[in-house]
Design a protein around this motif. Sequence first.
Motif, PDB file in Angstrom:
ATOM      1  N   ARG A  64      11.795 -12.482 -11.481  1.00 43.76           N
ATOM      2  CA  ARG A  64      11.433 -11.773 -10.252  1.00 43.76           C
ATOM      3  C   ARG A  64      10.519 -10.591 -10.572  1.00 43.76           C
ATOM      4  O   ARG A  64       9.517 -10.364  -9.890  1.00 43.76           O
ATOM      5  N   ALA A  65      10.816  -9.866 -11.640  1.00 43.96           N
ATOM      6  CA  ALA A  65       9.983  -8.719 -12.033  1.00 43.96           C
ATOM      7  C   ALA A  65       8.581  -9.192 -12.450  1.00 43.96           C
ATOM      8  O   ALA A  65       7.579  -8.564 -12.076  1.00 43.96           O
ATOM      9  N   ARG A  66       8.498 -10.293 -13.189  1.00 41.40           N
ATOM     10  CA  ARG A  66       7.192 -10.818 -13.600  1.00 41.40           C
ATOM     11  C   ARG A  66       6.381 -11.285 -12.400  1.00 41.40           C
ATOM     12  O   ARG A  66       5.178 -11.024 -12.303  1.00 41.40           O
ATOM     13  N   VAL A  67       7.041 -11.967 -11.478  1.00 36.94           N
ATOM     14  CA  VAL A  67       6.333 -12.462 -10.293  1.00 36.94           C
ATOM     15  C   VAL A  67       5.868 -11.289  -9.433  1.00 36.94           C
ATOM     16  O   VAL A  67       4.742 -11.295  -8.916  1.00 36.94           O
ATOM     17  N   THR A  68       6.688 -10.273  -9.305  1.00 36.73           N
ATOM     18  CA  THR A  68       6.314  -9.091  -8.519  1.00 36.73           C
ATOM     19  C   THR A  68       5.079  -8.420  -9.130  1.00 36.73           C
ATOM     20  O   THR A  68       4.145  -8.050  -8.417  1.00 36.73           O
ATOM     21  N   GLU A  69       5.065  -8.282 -10.446  1.00 35.22           N
ATOM     22  CA  GLU A  69       3.907  -7.674 -11.111  1.00 35.22           C
ATOM     23  C   GLU A  69       2.661  -8.555 -10.957  1.00 35.22           C
ATOM     24  O   GLU A  69       1.564  -8.054 -10.723  1.00 35.22           O
ATOM     25  N   THR A  70       2.838  -9.855 -11.047  1.00 29.16           N
ATOM     26  CA  THR A  70       1.711 -10.775 -10.871  1.00 29.16           C
ATOM     27  C   THR A  70       1.150 -10.668  -9.452  1.00 29.16           C
ATOM     28  O   THR A  70      -0.067 -10.703  -9.256  1.00 29.16           O
ATOM     29  N   LEU A  71       2.014 -10.523  -8.482  1.00 29.13           N
ATOM     30  CA  LEU A  71       1.557 -10.359  -7.099  1.00 29.13           C
ATOM     31  C   LEU A  71       0.738  -9.080  -6.936  1.00 29.13           C
ATOM     32  O   LEU A  71      -0.298  -9.073  -6.267  1.00 29.13           O
ATOM     33  N   ARG A  72       1.200  -8.000  -7.558  1.00 31.75           N
ATOM     34  CA  ARG A  72       0.446  -6.741  -7.484  1.00 31.75           C
ATOM     35  C   ARG A  72      -0.940  -6.918  -8.102  1.00 31.75           C
ATOM     36  O   ARG A  72      -1.946  -6.485  -7.534  1.00 31.75           O
ATOM     37  N   THR A  73      -0.971  -7.565  -9.259  1.00 30.66           N
ATOM     38  CA  THR A  73      -2.235  -7.792  -9.945  1.00 30.66           C
ATOM     39  C   THR A  73      -3.151  -8.680  -9.112  1.00 30.66           C
ATOM     40  O   THR A  73      -4.351  -8.420  -9.003  1.00 30.66           O
ATOM     41  N   THR A  74      -2.584  -9.719  -8.516  1.00 30.93           N
ATOM     42  CA  THR A  74      -3.365 -10.642  -7.688  1.00 30.93           C
ATOM     43  C   THR A  74      -3.945  -9.926  -6.482  1.00 30.93           C
ATOM     44  O   THR A  74      -5.127 -10.097  -6.155  1.00 30.93           O
ATOM     45  N   ARG A  75      -3.144  -9.124  -5.837  1.00 33.52           N
ATOM     46  CA  ARG A  75      -3.623  -8.370  -4.673  1.00 33.52           C
ATOM     47  C   ARG A  75      -4.792  -7.462  -5.051  1.00 33.52           C
ATOM     48  O   ARG A  75      -5.805  -7.400  -4.354  1.00 33.52           O
ATOM     49  N   ARG A  76      -4.643  -6.779  -6.161  1.00 33.72           N
ATOM     50  CA  ARG A  76      -5.700  -5.879  -6.630  1.00 33.72           C
ATOM     51  C   ARG A  76      -6.971  -6.672  -6.960  1.00 33.72           C
ATOM     52  O   ARG A  76      -8.067  -6.268  -6.602  1.00 33.72           O
ATOM     53  N   ALA A  77      -6.807  -7.812  -7.654  1.00 28.17           N
ATOM     54  CA  ALA A  77      -7.962  -8.635  -8.032  1.00 28.17           C
ATOM     55  C   ALA A  77      -8.687  -9.176  -6.806  1.00 28.17           C
ATOM     56  O   ALA A  77      -9.918  -9.206  -6.765  1.00 28.17           O
ATOM     57  N   VAL A  78      -7.926  -9.620  -5.799  1.00 28.66           N
ATOM     58  CA  VAL A  78      -8.548 -10.145  -4.579  1.00 28.66           C
ATOM     59  C   VAL A  78      -9.340  -9.046  -3.878  1.00 28.66           C
ATOM     60  O   VAL A  78     -10.471  -9.265  -3.438  1.00 28.66           O
ATOM     61  N   THR A  79      -8.776  -7.884  -3.803  1.00 29.32           N
ATOM     62  CA  THR A  79      -9.462  -6.764  -3.152  1.00 29.32           C
ATOM     63  C   THR A  79     -10.742  -6.396  -3.910  1.00 29.32           C
ATOM     64  O   THR A  79     -11.801  -6.213  -3.306  1.00 29.32           O
ATOM     65  N   GLU A  80     -10.643  -6.325  -5.239  1.00 26.68           N
ATOM     66  CA  GLU A  80     -11.815  -5.986  -6.041  1.00 26.68           C
ATOM     67  C   GLU A  80     -12.883  -7.072  -5.965  1.00 26.68           C
ATOM     68  O   GLU A  80     -14.073  -6.782  -5.882  1.00 26.68           O
ATOM     69  N   SER A  81     -12.457  -8.338  -5.974  1.00 25.57           N
ATOM     70  CA  SER A  81     -13.416  -9.444  -5.886  1.00 25.57           C
ATOM     71  C   SER A  81     -14.145  -9.432  -4.548  1.00 25.57           C
ATOM     72  O   SER A  81     -15.353  -9.648  -4.496  1.00 25.57           O
ATOM     73  N   ALA A  82     -13.414  -9.201  -3.476  1.00 28.01           N
ATOM     74  CA  ALA A  82     -14.041  -9.156  -2.158  1.00 28.01           C
ATOM     75  C   ALA A  82     -15.064  -8.019  -2.092  1.00 28.01           C
ATOM     76  O   ALA A  82     -16.164  -8.191  -1.560  1.00 28.01           O
ATOM     77  N   ALA A  83     -14.717  -6.880  -2.659  1.00 23.62           N
ATOM     78  CA  ALA A  83     -15.648  -5.748  -2.658  1.00 23.62           C
ATOM     79  C   ALA A  83     -16.886  -6.066  -3.502  1.00 23.62           C
ATOM     80  O   ALA A  83     -18.007  -5.737  -3.116  1.00 23.62           O
ATOM     81  N   GLN A  84     -16.682  -6.743  -4.636  1.00 19.94           N
ATOM     82  CA  GLN A  84     -17.821  -7.092  -5.496  1.00 19.94           C
ATOM     83  C   GLN A  84     -18.741  -8.093  -4.807  1.00 19.94           C
ATOM     84  O   GLN A  84     -19.961  -7.951  -4.843  1.00 19.94           O
TER      85      GLN A  84
END
Length: 125
Positions: A64-84
């Motif tokens: 659960r902790a690994r999946v939660t961290e992966t979700l945070r990373t994914t959210r950040r990556a999606v936001t950064e990719s959209a901005a790029q």
Amino acid sequence: MGTTTNDAAHTLAEETRTLKAAARDAARRARAAGNQEVQKLIGEVEELIARLADTADPGIARLRARVTETLRTTRRAVTESAAQVQRQARGALTAGDTYVREQPWEAIGAAALIGLVIGFLVFRR
């Protein structure tokens, strides 16, 4: 002759504005559609994690902790990719606009050539 040049330049400027608006709109729609799907997936995974919160198993807690961290990373990556993507699209539109303003006859020639090729391809079918 001067009027024809002014008319062509005016038409080209209008077409450039129309293309810029269409590109902005398409990028906005694509980003919104992609974000909606990713956000939906993230929401469903978060719901699954919340349902597993009551489990006392240490293995599930680590997962659960690994999946939660992966979700945070994914959210950040999606936001950064959209901005790029948005920055790159804006840069491409600006470069195209600058080129058309600095070299209108070349742009008119390129547009005419592209129209001719498309017309030829459509006519062949």
